[in-house]
Design a protein around this motif. Structure first.
Motif, short mmCIF file in Angstrom:
data_model
loop_
_atom_site.label_atom_id
_atom_site.label_comp_id
_atom_site.label_asym_id
_atom_site.label_seq_id
_atom_site.Cartn_x
_atom_site.Cartn_y
_atom_site.Cartn_z
N GLN A 121 0.72 -1.23 0.05
CA GLN A 121 0.07 0.09 -0.06
C GLN A 121 0.79 1.31 0.03
O GLN A 121 0.43 2.33 -0.73
N LYS A 122 2.02 1.15 0.71
CA LYS A 122 2.82 2.28 1.03
C LYS A 122 3.29 2.61 -0.72
O LYS A 122 3.34 3.93 -1.13
N LEU A 123 3.79 1.55 -1.30
CA LEU A 123 4.40 1.93 -2.66
C LEU A 123 3.30 2.39 -3.57
O LEU A 123 3.38 3.24 -4.39
N MET A 124 2.01 1.79 -3.56
CA MET A 124 1.07 2.25 -4.58
C MET A 124 0.42 3.52 -4.09
O MET A 124 -0.06 4.53 -5.15
N LYS A 125 0.53 3.89 -2.99
CA LYS A 125 -0.21 5.30 -2.45
C LYS A 125 0.92 6.54 -2.68
O LYS A 125 0.62 7.73 -2.55
N SER A 126 2.07 5.97 -3.00
CA SER A 126 3.10 7.04 -3.17
C SER A 126 2.73 8.12 -4.30
O SER A 126 2.40 7.76 -5.31
N LYS A 127 3.05 9.41 -3.71
CA LYS A 127 2.83 10.49 -4.83
C LYS A 127 4.01 11.06 -5.36
O LYS A 127 4.25 12.03 -5.91
N TRP A 129 8.11 10.95 -7.33
CA TRP A 129 8.38 10.75 -8.66
C TRP A 129 8.52 9.43 -9.09
O TRP A 129 7.96 8.96 -10.20
N ILE A 130 8.90 8.54 -8.34
CA ILE A 130 8.94 7.07 -8.47
C ILE A 130 8.35 6.60 -7.42
O ILE A 130 8.43 7.21 -6.04
N ASN A 131 7.54 5.57 -7.18
CA ASN A 131 6.86 4.96 -5.95
C ASN A 131 7.90 4.82 -4.92
O ASN A 131 7.42 4.98 -3.60
N CYS A 132 9.02 4.26 -5.36
CA CYS A 132 9.84 3.89 -4.21
C CYS A 132 10.78 4.87 -4.01
O CYS A 132 11.93 4.57 -3.36
N GLU A 133 10.68 6.09 -4.19
CA GLU A 133 11.69 7.20 -4.11
C GLU A 133 12.24 7.34 -2.65
O GLU A 133 13.49 7.44 -2.66
N ALA A 134 11.51 7.32 -1.65
CA ALA A 134 11.91 7.36 -0.38
C ALA A 134 12.80 6.32 0.32
O ALA A 134 13.73 6.46 1.12
N ASP A 135 12.66 4.99 -0.54
CA ASP A 135 13.53 3.94 -0.20
C ASP A 135 14.65 3.54 -1.00
O ASP A 135 15.38 2.50 -0.91
N PHE A 136 14.61 4.08 -2.48
CA PHE A 136 15.61 3.68 -3.55
C PHE A 136 16.87 3.76 -2.99
O PHE A 136 17.70 2.86 -3.42
N SER A 137 17.45 4.46 -2.17
CA SER A 137 18.84 4.61 -1.80
C SER A 137 19.27 3.59 -0.98
O SER A 137 20.37 3.07 -0.79
#
Length: 423
Positions: A121-127, A129-137
């Motif tokens: 749900q966290k991924l799908m509700k992300s607004k 640039w990309i859904n996983c932007e906060a966790d990509f690093s």
């Protein structure tokens, strides 16, 4: 909630399979989850289940709600007669076969970990640039690098489909396919489609006949592109125009489908006039070009092969009408890099595939010799995480953004998978 999530959970058995029960209280033991079907028909073929000790073999259908069975008109479709289990997230109605026997139903949400669903749900509700932007690093480097290599090959597979179409249209003439692809990519982004339409307007047999004369080749290209239509008081222009009129009659040339070329907002070195002259020089100095590029596998070899400029007139012109400071206008290494990325490597991949060979290692070595491409998508990813500075990374990141991130395909992405299953 999307059905894709339920498909993911079922396919990867990302649920507690102990003490499974149907809505009627029957015990379920999974022998085989079945084969995921991406086409029409039930979602998973040839599953094997034990229900209350009775072994069943058949298909499995997945829906968010039980009533979706009727919403999708499955009761009218014979393809669903062999469904042995209906897997749903919410049960709101019973589903029956044509013989009025009830299809066993499993409510999957009772067996899925709350953390798994929460991560999804966290991924799908992300607004972002990309859904996983906060966790990509935080993505594991080994996983990311392997995924980028896979994405690069996936991008080549997609381009290979386009090449197969060109090959069919050209009666399996690989030289003709190279001519079309190379001319398209000489046009870069602004004139790429126009150059493609130009290439397709010329039968490659004509190119073969004119390969020993650069003026004839220029007359062909400039004439088909409509650049000789104007009345220009210039001897070179008049010469090309006369040559083209002869070629047009001799080879019955037609150019009605050729798109207009663009000069607006282009730097003079990228003017279509300059690019076409450079292209003409390539094809009149390098015969059997396809054979040559197929045996080369080093960046410097291609730099030498494409170290071409313009003919004498274009050394002092960017357009037919106005003279400029003298310059050889050689193809730059950065431009040749783009030719390697967008023409040579896809063609090498497709030709090897056509011959039943695999040259992925060779292509990895070649693409990694080329600098990282400079575009907005690549820049944004680099702000999120440090990555290898080569063209494999940039090509893979384009594939990732365009075909996964932009389409919310986190469940089909190795990065999304890692984030969904994390504790």
């Amino acid at each position: 909630m999307q059905e894709d999530f339920l498909h993911y959970v079922w396919k990867h058995k990302a649920f507690s399979s102990q003490s499974l029960k149907t809505v009627s209280g029957e015990t379920i033991s999974i022998k085989h989850l079945g084969q995921h079907n991406h086409n029409a028909g039930p979602d998973f073929f040839n599953g094997q289940l034990s229900i209350n000790g009775q072994l069943w073999a058949g298909n499995i259908e997945i829906h968010i709600k039980s009533s979706d069975w009727y919403l999708h008109n499955h009761e009218k479709d014979k393809a669903y007669d062999n469904v042995i289990l209906h897997v749903v997230w919410e049960h709101d109605t019973e589903v029956f076969r044509k013989d009025n026997s009830e299809i066993p139903t499993l409510v999957l949400k009772h067996y899925v970990d709350d953390a798994l669903f929460g991560n999804y749900q966290k991924l799908m509700k992300s607004k972002s640039w990309i859904n996983c932007e906060a966790d990509f690093s935080d993505i594991d480097d080994f996983l990311l690098n392997n995924w980028l290599e896979r994405l690069f090959i996936e991008r080549l597979e997609r381009k290979s489909d386009d090449i197969s179409t060109l090959l069919q249209q050209s009666n399996n003439d690989w030289e003709a396919v190279l001519f079309i692809m190379l001319l398209k990519n000489f046009g870069l982004k602004v004139n790429g489609e126009a150059f493609l339409s130009l290439a397709k307007s010329i039968d490659y047999s004509v190119v073969r006949k004119l390969q020993n004369d650069v003026l004839e080749m220029e007359a062909l290209l400039f004439g088909q592109a409509g650049l000789l239509d104007d009345d220009v008081q210039e001897a070179y222009h008049s010469d090309l125009k006369l040559r083209y009129q002869y070629l047009k009659q001799k080879f019955t040339l037609r150019n009605e489908g050729v798109l207009p070329l663009q000069f607006f907002r282009l730097r003079p070195p990228n003017f279509p006039t300059i690019r076409l002259s450079q292209f003409a020089n390539v094809y009149t100095t390098e015969h059997q070009l396809f054979s040559k590029v197929m045996v080369m596998n080093k960046k410097d070899e291609f730099y030498k092969l494409f170290n071409k400029g313009v003919n004498e007139f274009w050394m002092t012109h960017y357009t037919f009408a106005k003279a400029s400071k003298i310059s050889k206008k050689l193809l730059t290494k950065s431009f040749i890099d783009l030719l390697i990325i967008n023409t040579i490597i896809p063609l090498k991949f497709s030709y090897a595939k056509y011959q039943g060979q695999s040259i992925e290692g060779e292509l990895f070595d070649l693409i990694k010799e080329i600098k990282l491409e400079n575009n907005s998508i690549v820049k944004k990813f680099l702000q999120l995480k440090s990555l290898e500075k080569n063209a494999l990374s940039s090509q893979a990141l384009l594939q990732l953004k365009q075909h996964y991130c932009d389409k919310n395909k986190c469940l089909q992405c190795a990065i999304g998978n890692q984030l969904i299953v994390k504790n």
